[in-house]
Design an enzyme around this catalytic site. Structure first.
Site, PDB file in Angstrom:
ATOM      1  N   TYR A  87       6.263  31.312   5.310  1.00  0.00           N
ATOM      2  CA  TYR A  87       6.673  32.170   6.494  1.00  0.00           C
ATOM      3  C   TYR A  87       7.993  31.936   6.437  1.00  0.00           C
ATOM      4  CZ  TYR A  87       7.320  33.662  11.262  1.00  0.00           C
ATOM      5  OH  TYR A  87       7.640  34.199  12.588  1.00  0.00           O
ATOM      6  N   THR A  88       8.776  33.123   6.182  1.00  0.00           N
ATOM      7  CA  THR A  88      10.274  33.153   5.722  1.00  0.00           C
ATOM      8  C   THR A  88      11.134  33.849   6.942  1.00  0.00           C
ATOM      9  OG1 THR A  88      10.095  35.044   4.282  1.00  0.00           O
ATOM     10  CG2 THR A  88      10.246  33.095   3.365  1.00  0.00           C
TER      11      THR A  88
ATOM     12  N   THR B 170      13.815  24.422   1.464  1.00  0.00           N
ATOM     13  CA  THR B 170      15.002  25.088   1.959  1.00  0.00           C
ATOM     14  C   THR B 170      16.278  23.921   2.213  1.00  0.00           C
ATOM     15  OG1 THR B 170      15.959  26.420   3.731  1.00  0.00           O
ATOM     16  CG2 THR B 170      14.115  25.226   4.239  1.00  0.00           C
TER      17      THR B 170
ATOM     18  N   TYR C 169      11.967  26.965  11.558  1.00  0.00           N
ATOM     19  CA  TYR C 169      11.793  27.241  10.243  1.00  0.00           C
ATOM     20  C   TYR C 169      12.081  25.969   9.206  1.00  0.00           C
ATOM     21  CZ  TYR C 169      12.711  29.150   5.281  1.00  0.00           C
ATOM     22  OH  TYR C 169      12.500  29.176   4.188  1.00  0.00           O
TER      23      TYR C 169
ATOM     24  N   TRP D 209      20.039  30.581  -0.077  1.00  0.00           N
ATOM     25  CA  TRP D 209      20.656  31.872  -0.026  1.00  0.00           C
ATOM     26  C   TRP D 209      20.049  32.782  -1.132  1.00  0.00           C
ATOM     27  CZ3 TRP D 209      26.787  31.965   0.799  1.00  0.00           C
ATOM     28  CH2 TRP D 209      27.074  31.114   2.110  1.00  0.00           C
TER      29      TRP D 209
END
Ligand SMILES: NC(=O)c1ccc[n+]([C@@H]2O[C@H](COP(=O)([O-])OP(=O)(O)OC[C@H]3O[C@@H](n4cnc5c(N)ncnc54)[C@H](OP(=O)(O)O)[C@@H]3O)[C@@H](O)[C@H]2O)c1
Length: 290
Positions: A66-67, A106, A130, A155
């Site tokens: 889920y981004t 992340t 997130y 990124w």
């Protein structure tokens, strides 16, 4: 001899797509199976057990996530199910069949207040929901499967999918000037380079050089989003005037880190991965897009 089965989720996403492109060069060595949510829906953890009844991968590369960073502040349950619960369950199944799990995390697991590259041992403090859901996914992967490799990245962009590079190029076609935040510092990651890194890791494990745990990967070099946009304009020969603005002029529902540079030496030390400078990878991507 039977080739090891490599399952890759998130086929339609940037990273999954790049791995699929690259996989064609490795079809002698591995048998790849790319899945989309139709084959394996991570918002429905009940679909995971039947998948593992059907397939018994040697490597499970989880690129699905889920981004939608801002939306995750609202859709917390869904983000958690996909990024944490399902990753934990996949890890359990991988452990049962002695498979290696590679799952992607992340830079948002950090609070963004650092001023030197985050080590894998640096204390985590997710900056937004997130980031929290991905951080829980990291822990569930590592605790449920000893052969888990978590790769934090930042990124991410590719010729495929939605990302900063493509958004900038689109805006630069339409607008004479653009404002871009200059007080968020990090390192871009070409999804193609990360895909090559992942293939390198599984090749290395096949040769008996296996290391598990948390790793971090981005291209080398440290820049702001503003610097990145200026470079995109230059490389693509766009005349758009890019101006720096502070993050306070560009509010978002989810907080973004001021500093998100990660130390990538673990992959260099354990897997002999050489990082590529961000500008070389950007040039490569823009050449393909133009
Ligand atoms: N993009 C970045 O800047 C960035 C930065 C740091 C870390 N990461 C991490 O890097 C990894 C790869 O990111 P990416 O940029 O390739 O992401 P992406 O382009 O947004 O792709 C995400 C993929 O996940 C799939 N997916 C979403 N919900 C799903 C579900 N319920 N079941 C199965 N698949 C589902 C999507 O399928 P659909 O196309 O069907 O939605 C898509 O294929 C992710 O773990 C992400 O968290 C990304």
């Amino acid at each position: 001899m039977l080739k090891p089965l490599v399952v890759v989720t998130g086929r339609s996403g940037q990273l999954g797509w790049e791995i699929e492109q690259l996989s064609q060069q490795y079809s002698q060595q591995f048998h790849f199976l790319f899945t989309s949510r139709a084959e394996l829906d991570l918002s429905n953890p009940a679909s995971i057990a039947p998948f593992f009844e059907r397939y018994s991968p040697a490597y499970f590369i989880n690129c699905a996530a889920y981004t939608a960073v801002d939306k995750a502040e609202q859709e917390q349950t869904l983000a958690y199910t996909i990024n944490a619960d399902s990753v934990g369950l996949i890890a359990k199944h991988c452990a049962e069949i002695n498979a290696v799990l590679i799952t992607i995390s992340t830079d948002y697991v950090f609070d963004g207040n650092g001023n030197s590259p985050y080590l894998t041992s640096t204390a985590t403090k997710p900056i937004n929901y997130y980031g929290y859901s991905k951080w829980m996914g990291e822990q569930l992967a590592l605790s449920n499967c000893k052969k888990s490799i978590v790769i934090r990245t930042s990124w991410v962009y590719s010729t495929h999918g939605n990302n900063f590079v493509k958004t900038m190029l689109r805006l630069m076609n339409d607008r004479p000037s653009l404002n871009v935040v200059s007080d968020q510092i990090g390192s871009p990651t070409s999804a193609a380079d990360l895909a090559a890194t992942i293939i390198s890791i599984i090749q290395s494990i096949e040769k008996g050089n296996a290391h598990y745990g948390i790793y971090q990967y981005s291209n080398s070099g440290v820049i702001s989003w503003y610097d990145f946009a200026v470079a995109i304009a230059k490389e693509a020969n766009k005349k758009t005037i890019v101006s720096p603005i502070p993050s306070t002029d560009f509010p978002t529902p989810a907080k973004r880190p001021a500093y998100s540079v990660m130390d990538t030496s673990g992959l260099e030390n354990d897997y002999a991965i050489q990082t590529i400078h961000w500008l070389d990878s950007l040039q490569n991507c823009i050449n393909k897009l133009l």
